[in-house]
Design a protein around this motif. Structure first.
Motif, PDB file in Angstrom:
ATOM      1  N   LEU A   3       0.820  -1.213   0.000  1.00  0.00           N
ATOM      2  CA  LEU A   3       0.000   0.000   0.000  1.00  0.00           C
ATOM      3  C   LEU A   3       0.861   1.274   0.000  1.00  0.00           C
ATOM      4  N   SER A   4       1.994   1.228   0.707  1.00  0.00           N
ATOM      5  CA  SER A   4       2.882   2.399   0.745  1.00  0.00           C
ATOM      6  C   SER A   4       4.287   1.953   1.140  1.00  0.00           C
ATOM      7  N   GLU A   5       5.278   2.826   0.832  1.00  0.00           N
ATOM      8  CA  GLU A   5       6.670   2.501   1.164  1.00  0.00           C
ATOM      9  C   GLU A   5       7.164   3.261   2.381  1.00  0.00           C
ATOM     10  N   LYS A   6       6.641   4.410   2.653  1.00  0.00           N
ATOM     11  CA  LYS A   6       7.047   5.195   3.826  1.00  0.00           C
ATOM     12  C   LYS A   6       5.808   5.671   4.561  1.00  0.00           C
ATOM     13  N   PRO A   7       5.457   5.060   5.669  1.00  0.00           N
ATOM     14  CA  PRO A   7       6.062   3.811   6.168  1.00  0.00           C
ATOM     15  C   PRO A   7       5.636   2.618   5.321  1.00  0.00           C
ATOM     16  N   THR A   8       6.371   1.556   5.426  1.00  0.00           N
ATOM     17  CA  THR A   8       6.057   0.356   4.645  1.00  0.00           C
ATOM     18  C   THR A   8       4.770  -0.270   5.176  1.00  0.00           C
ATOM     19  N   THR A   9       3.774  -0.297   4.296  1.00  0.00           N
ATOM     20  CA  THR A   9       2.460  -0.833   4.671  1.00  0.00           C
ATOM     21  C   THR A   9       1.998  -1.783   3.578  1.00  0.00           C
ATOM     22  N   PHE A  10       1.446  -2.889   3.952  1.00  0.00           N
ATOM     23  CA  PHE A  10       0.991  -3.888   2.984  1.00  0.00           C
ATOM     24  C   PHE A  10      -0.137  -4.723   3.597  1.00  0.00           C
ATOM     25  N   THR A  11      -0.851  -5.422   2.745  1.00  0.00           N
ATOM     26  CA  THR A  11      -1.930  -6.311   3.202  1.00  0.00           C
ATOM     27  C   THR A  11      -1.677  -7.717   2.694  1.00  0.00           C
ATOM     28  N   ILE A  12      -2.159  -8.681   3.442  1.00  0.00           N
ATOM     29  CA  ILE A  12      -2.127 -10.099   3.040  1.00  0.00           C
ATOM     30  C   ILE A  12      -3.499 -10.677   3.358  1.00  0.00           C
ATOM     31  N   THR A  66      -8.517 -10.179   5.778  1.00  0.00           N
ATOM     32  CA  THR A  66      -7.397  -9.434   5.184  1.00  0.00           C
ATOM     33  C   THR A  66      -6.681  -8.684   6.296  1.00  0.00           C
ATOM     34  N   LEU A  67      -5.385  -8.988   6.448  1.00  0.00           N
ATOM     35  CA  LEU A  67      -4.561  -8.388   7.504  1.00  0.00           C
ATOM     36  C   LEU A  67      -3.741  -7.240   6.917  1.00  0.00           C
ATOM     37  N   LYS A  68      -3.704  -6.164   7.653  1.00  0.00           N
ATOM     38  CA  LYS A  68      -2.899  -5.011   7.244  1.00  0.00           C
ATOM     39  C   LYS A  68      -1.744  -4.845   8.233  1.00  0.00           C
ATOM     40  N   PHE A  69      -0.512  -4.760   7.702  1.00  0.00           N
ATOM     41  CA  PHE A  69       0.689  -4.610   8.528  1.00  0.00           C
ATOM     42  C   PHE A  69       1.411  -3.318   8.159  1.00  0.00           C
ATOM     43  N   THR A  70       1.974  -2.679   9.175  1.00  0.00           N
ATOM     44  CA  THR A  70       2.818  -1.490   8.978  1.00  0.00           C
ATOM     45  C   THR A  70       4.082  -1.665   9.815  1.00  0.00           C
ATOM     46  N   TYR A  71       5.253  -1.530   9.147  1.00  0.00           N
ATOM     47  CA  TYR A  71       6.511  -1.658   9.876  1.00  0.00           C
ATOM     48  C   TYR A  71       6.760  -0.415  10.721  1.00  0.00           C
ATOM     49  N   ARG A  72       7.133  -0.645  11.955  1.00  0.00           N
ATOM     50  CA  ARG A  72       7.656   0.461  12.746  1.00  0.00           C
ATOM     51  C   ARG A  72       9.119   0.674  12.322  1.00  0.00           C
ATOM     52  N   GLU A  73       9.700   1.788  12.747  1.00  0.00           N
ATOM     53  CA  GLU A  73      11.060   2.146  12.322  1.00  0.00           C
ATOM     54  C   GLU A  73      12.070   1.074  12.706  1.00  0.00           C
ATOM     55  N   LYS A  74      11.969   0.500  13.894  1.00  0.00           N
ATOM     56  CA  LYS A  74      12.953  -0.468  14.380  1.00  0.00           C
ATOM     57  C   LYS A  74      12.446  -1.914  14.322  1.00  0.00           C
ATOM     58  N   TYR A  75      11.464  -2.153  13.479  1.00  0.00           N
ATOM     59  CA  TYR A  75      11.010  -3.543  13.273  1.00  0.00           C
ATOM     60  C   TYR A  75      12.174  -4.343  12.694  1.00  0.00           C
ATOM     61  N   PRO A  76      12.502  -5.519  13.186  1.00  0.00           N
ATOM     62  CA  PRO A  76      11.696  -6.424  14.028  1.00  0.00           C
ATOM     63  C   PRO A  76      11.961  -6.335  15.525  1.00  0.00           C
ATOM     64  N   ASP A  77      12.771  -5.363  15.950  1.00  0.00           N
ATOM     65  CA  ASP A  77      12.951  -5.213  17.394  1.00  0.00           C
ATOM     66  C   ASP A  77      11.713  -4.553  18.017  1.00  0.00           C
ATOM     67  N   GLU A  78      10.854  -4.039  17.193  1.00  0.00           N
ATOM     68  CA  GLU A  78       9.554  -3.522  17.612  1.00  0.00           C
ATOM     69  C   GLU A  78       8.473  -4.324  16.876  1.00  0.00           C
ATOM     70  N   THR A  79       7.376  -4.517  17.516  1.00  0.00           N
ATOM     71  CA  THR A  79       6.284  -5.255  16.852  1.00  0.00           C
ATOM     72  C   THR A  79       5.699  -4.411  15.730  1.00  0.00           C
ATOM     73  N   PRO A  80       5.235  -5.040  14.672  1.00  0.00           N
ATOM     74  CA  PRO A  80       4.580  -4.285  13.611  1.00  0.00           C
ATOM     75  C   PRO A  80       3.186  -3.836  14.066  1.00  0.00           C
ATOM     76  N   ILE A  81       2.646  -2.842  13.391  1.00  0.00           N
ATOM     77  CA  ILE A  81       1.252  -2.446  13.622  1.00  0.00           C
ATOM     78  C   ILE A  81       0.385  -3.361  12.756  1.00  0.00           C
ATOM     79  N   TYR A  82      -0.643  -3.919  13.315  1.00  0.00           N
ATOM     80  CA  TYR A  82      -1.491  -4.853  12.565  1.00  0.00           C
ATOM     81  C   TYR A  82      -2.958  -4.560  12.864  1.00  0.00           C
ATOM     82  N   GLU A  83      -3.787  -4.891  11.900  1.00  0.00           N
ATOM     83  CA  GLU A  83      -5.244  -4.748  12.050  1.00  0.00           C
ATOM     84  C   GLU A  83      -5.950  -5.599  10.999  1.00  0.00           C
ATOM     85  N   ILE A  84      -7.213  -5.888  11.266  1.00  0.00           N
ATOM     86  CA  ILE A  84      -8.046  -6.607  10.302  1.00  0.00           C
ATOM     87  C   ILE A  84      -8.871  -5.576   9.533  1.00  0.00           C
TER      88      ILE A  84
END
Length: 240
Positions: free
Chosen positions: A26-35, A51-69
């Motif tokens: 969906l976007s590159e900054k921040p990196t957002t995508f759906t599966i 359908t799950l939507k994920f967004t990388y936090r800046e320090k992912y994977p040391d931080e959990t991603p943002i997720y939602e349905i």
């Protein structure tokens, strides 16, 4: 120093290869995508999907991603809540490692379990309906088993109903007896009854017909002469 951008980029390439038909950036900054995750086909080819939507936090994977349905099909509200809780648990357990594939796999298994639960629930509902139908059929042919208790209850109800019927009948007969008038009472109430026959004949005039065949000729009547009576005594008549 950890290069988070590199790790994130490598994971994205892997995810696109694993889920070519359901992965969307969906976007590159921040990196957002759906599966989009779909369960295995259940009874009657029915499936559940989310359908799950994920967004990388800046320090992912040391931080959990943002997720939602963002969407779902054939899921109950409690199923959606269960999936969110599952994602939270898996994210905490896999902190420090790229985890999107692990999270999606866990959701995939959860959806398959939900389909199995739907199948099991429907089978139970079907069996319950069959049991109810069988019980209804038994009741139709065998009725309720007679016990001393339910027989006494039935008899008490029957006697009460019978008594009520008798009371109503007696009341109706009593009321009918009060309302029935004798001939004398009818005559006293309507004085025209004594002249009704005469009035009828007058109104009928010459139209009243008499069947003469109902009467015999006077000559045909056998009348005894008083003189022919052996007990006849004219003296006795004079003495009277």
């Amino acid at each position: 120093m950890t290069d988070y951008s590199e790790e994130q980029r490598n994971e994205l390439e892997a995810l696109e290869s694993i889920y070519p038909d359901s992965f969307t950036v969906l976007s590159e900054k921040p990196t957002t995508f759906t599966i989009t995750v779909t369960s295995e086909a259940g009874e009657n080819d029915e499936t559940v999907q989310t359908t799950l939507k994920f967004t990388y936090r800046e320090k992912y994977p040391d931080e959990t991603p943002i997720y939602e349905i963002v969407s779902q099909e054939n899921l109950e509200d409690n199923d959606v809540t269960g999936i969110i809780n599952l994602l939270e648990q898996q994210a905490e357990e896999n902190l420090g490692m790229v985890m999107i594939f692990t999270l999606v796999s866990a959701v995939q298994e959860k959806l398959n379990e939900i389909v199995d639960q739907i199948k099991t629930r429907r089978e139970e509902e079907k069996k319950q309906k069959e049991r109810e139908a069988e019980e209804e059929e038994k009741q139709r042919f065998h009725g309720t088993p007679v016990t001393i208790e339910n027989f006494l209850n039935w008899k008490a109800k029957f006697d009460a109903e019978l008594l009520e019927i008798k009371r109503k009948k007696m009341k109706e007969e009593e009321q009918a007896g009060k309302n029935k008038l004798s001939g004398k009472q009818l005559f006293e109430m309507d004085h025209n009854l004594d002249t009704s026959d005469i009035q009828f004949l007058e109104e009928a005039g010459n139209s009243v017909e008499v069947d003469e065949s109902l009467f015999q000729e006077m000559d045909d009547l056998e009348l005894e002469d008083e003189e022919d009576d052996p007990d006849y005594n004219p003296v006795n008549l004079d003495s009277d």
